[in-house]
Design a protein around this motif. Structure first.
Motif, PDB file in Angstrom:
ATOM      1  N   UNK A  38       0.836  -1.208   0.000  1.00 37.22           N
ATOM      2  CA  UNK A  38       0.000   0.000   0.000  1.00 37.22           C
ATOM      3  C   UNK A  38       0.871   1.259   0.000  1.00 37.22           C
ATOM      4  N   UNK A  39       1.864   1.311   0.869  1.00 34.96           N
ATOM      5  CA  UNK A  39       2.762   2.472   0.929  1.00 34.96           C
ATOM      6  C   UNK A  39       3.504   2.691  -0.386  1.00 34.96           C
ATOM      7  N   UNK A  40       4.004   1.617  -0.949  1.00 30.30           N
ATOM      8  CA  UNK A  40       4.750   1.702  -2.200  1.00 30.30           C
ATOM      9  C   UNK A  40       3.853   2.186  -3.337  1.00 30.30           C
ATOM     10  N   UNK A  41       2.678   1.605  -3.423  1.00 30.59           N
ATOM     11  CA  UNK A  41       1.737   1.970  -4.480  1.00 30.59           C
ATOM     12  C   UNK A  41       1.325   3.428  -4.373  1.00 30.59           C
ATOM     13  N   UNK A  42       0.952   3.846  -3.189  1.00 26.91           N
ATOM     14  CA  UNK A  42       0.483   5.223  -3.009  1.00 26.91           C
ATOM     15  C   UNK A  42       1.590   6.258  -3.185  1.00 26.91           C
ATOM     16  N   UNK A  43       2.778   5.979  -2.685  1.00 25.07           N
ATOM     17  CA  UNK A  43       3.859   6.956  -2.830  1.00 25.07           C
ATOM     18  C   UNK A  43       4.254   7.122  -4.299  1.00 25.07           C
ATOM     19  N   UNK A  44       4.321   6.028  -5.033  1.00 20.93           N
ATOM     20  CA  UNK A  44       4.642   6.089  -6.464  1.00 20.93           C
ATOM     21  C   UNK A  44       3.548   6.847  -7.218  1.00 20.93           C
ATOM     22  N   UNK A  45       2.301   6.507  -6.916  1.00 24.51           N
ATOM     23  CA  UNK A  45       1.171   7.139  -7.582  1.00 24.51           C
ATOM     24  C   UNK A  45       1.106   8.638  -7.288  1.00 24.51           C
ATOM     25  N   UNK A  46       1.244   9.014  -6.030  1.00 24.99           N
ATOM     26  CA  UNK A  46       1.118  10.425  -5.658  1.00 24.99           C
ATOM     27  C   UNK A  46       2.200  11.294  -6.284  1.00 24.99           C
ATOM     28  N   UNK A  47       3.418  10.789  -6.359  1.00 18.78           N
ATOM     29  CA  UNK A  47       4.466  11.596  -7.000  1.00 18.78           C
ATOM     30  C   UNK A  47       4.194  11.765  -8.488  1.00 18.78           C
ATOM     31  N   UNK A  48       3.648  10.745  -9.124  1.00 20.32           N
ATOM     32  CA  UNK A  48       3.313  10.866 -10.548  1.00 20.32           C
ATOM     33  C   UNK A  48       2.085  11.754 -10.751  1.00 20.32           C
ATOM     34  N   UNK A  49       1.172  11.714  -9.811  1.00 18.91           N
ATOM     35  CA  UNK A  49      -0.024  12.546  -9.891  1.00 18.91           C
ATOM     36  C   UNK A  49       0.335  14.034  -9.892  1.00 18.91           C
ATOM     37  N   UNK A  50       1.364  14.400  -9.160  1.00 16.13           N
ATOM     38  CA  UNK A  50       1.784  15.802  -9.076  1.00 16.13           C
ATOM     39  C   UNK A  50       2.146  16.393 -10.436  1.00 16.13           C
ATOM     40  N   UNK A  51       2.796  15.606 -11.292  1.00 15.77           N
ATOM     41  CA  UNK A  51       3.200  16.173 -12.582  1.00 15.77           C
ATOM     42  C   UNK A  51       2.460  15.595 -13.784  1.00 15.77           C
ATOM     43  N   UNK A  52       1.697  14.540 -13.593  1.00 13.87           N
ATOM     44  CA  UNK A  52       0.951  13.973 -14.721  1.00 13.87           C
ATOM     45  C   UNK A  52      -0.547  14.233 -14.637  1.00 13.87           C
ATOM     46  N   UNK A  53      -1.001  14.648 -13.490  1.00 15.59           N
ATOM     47  CA  UNK A  53      -2.419  14.886 -13.333  1.00 15.59           C
ATOM     48  C   UNK A  53      -3.222  13.603 -13.400  1.00 15.59           C
ATOM     49  N   UNK A  54      -4.425  13.711 -13.924  1.00 17.48           N
ATOM     50  CA  UNK A  54      -5.383  12.602 -13.947  1.00 17.48           C
ATOM     51  C   UNK A  54      -4.859  11.373 -14.702  1.00 17.48           C
TER      52      UNK A  54
END
Length: 101
Positions: A38-54
């Motif tokens: 869960x931590x790995x998935x969310x941290x990877x996703x959130x950092x990509x969300x910052x610059x890739x958006x939706x």
């Protein structure tokens, strides 16, 4: 050189940070494998969300798969190679879309 960073260097650093080092820390702290995933998935996703958006939402599934692959294989090299292959496929897809224009 820019393509080399996108295809090889970013996956290397991302997998070391979001998977390998985090996995080692969670093991040292006796945190469950589920919590690591869960931590790995969310941290990877959130950092990509910052610059890739939706468009980063596709990264949720990819990141989850990468975390599970690390747990099952216990091989960061395999996880890095899968990420590199994924980036190559994305790069080739984007090239083909540009050529269609």
């Amino acid at each position: 050189m820019n393509y080399f960073r996108l295809i090889v260097m970013f996956p290397l650093f991302e997998e070391l940070n979001f998977r390998y080092f985090l996995y080692l820390e969670t093991k040292m702290l006796s945190i469950s494998v589920i919590a690591f995933i869960i931590l790995s998935t969310l941290s990877f996703f959130l950092t990509h969300l910052l610059y890739q958006g939706i468009s980063a939402y596709i990264k949720l599934l990819f990141s989850f798969g990468q975390a599970v692959l690390l747990v099952l294989s216990n091989s960061i090299i395999l996880v890095i190679l899968v990420h590199i292959i994924f980036n190559i496929l994305v790069f080739l897809d984007r090239l083909s879309v540009k050529r269609e224009w």
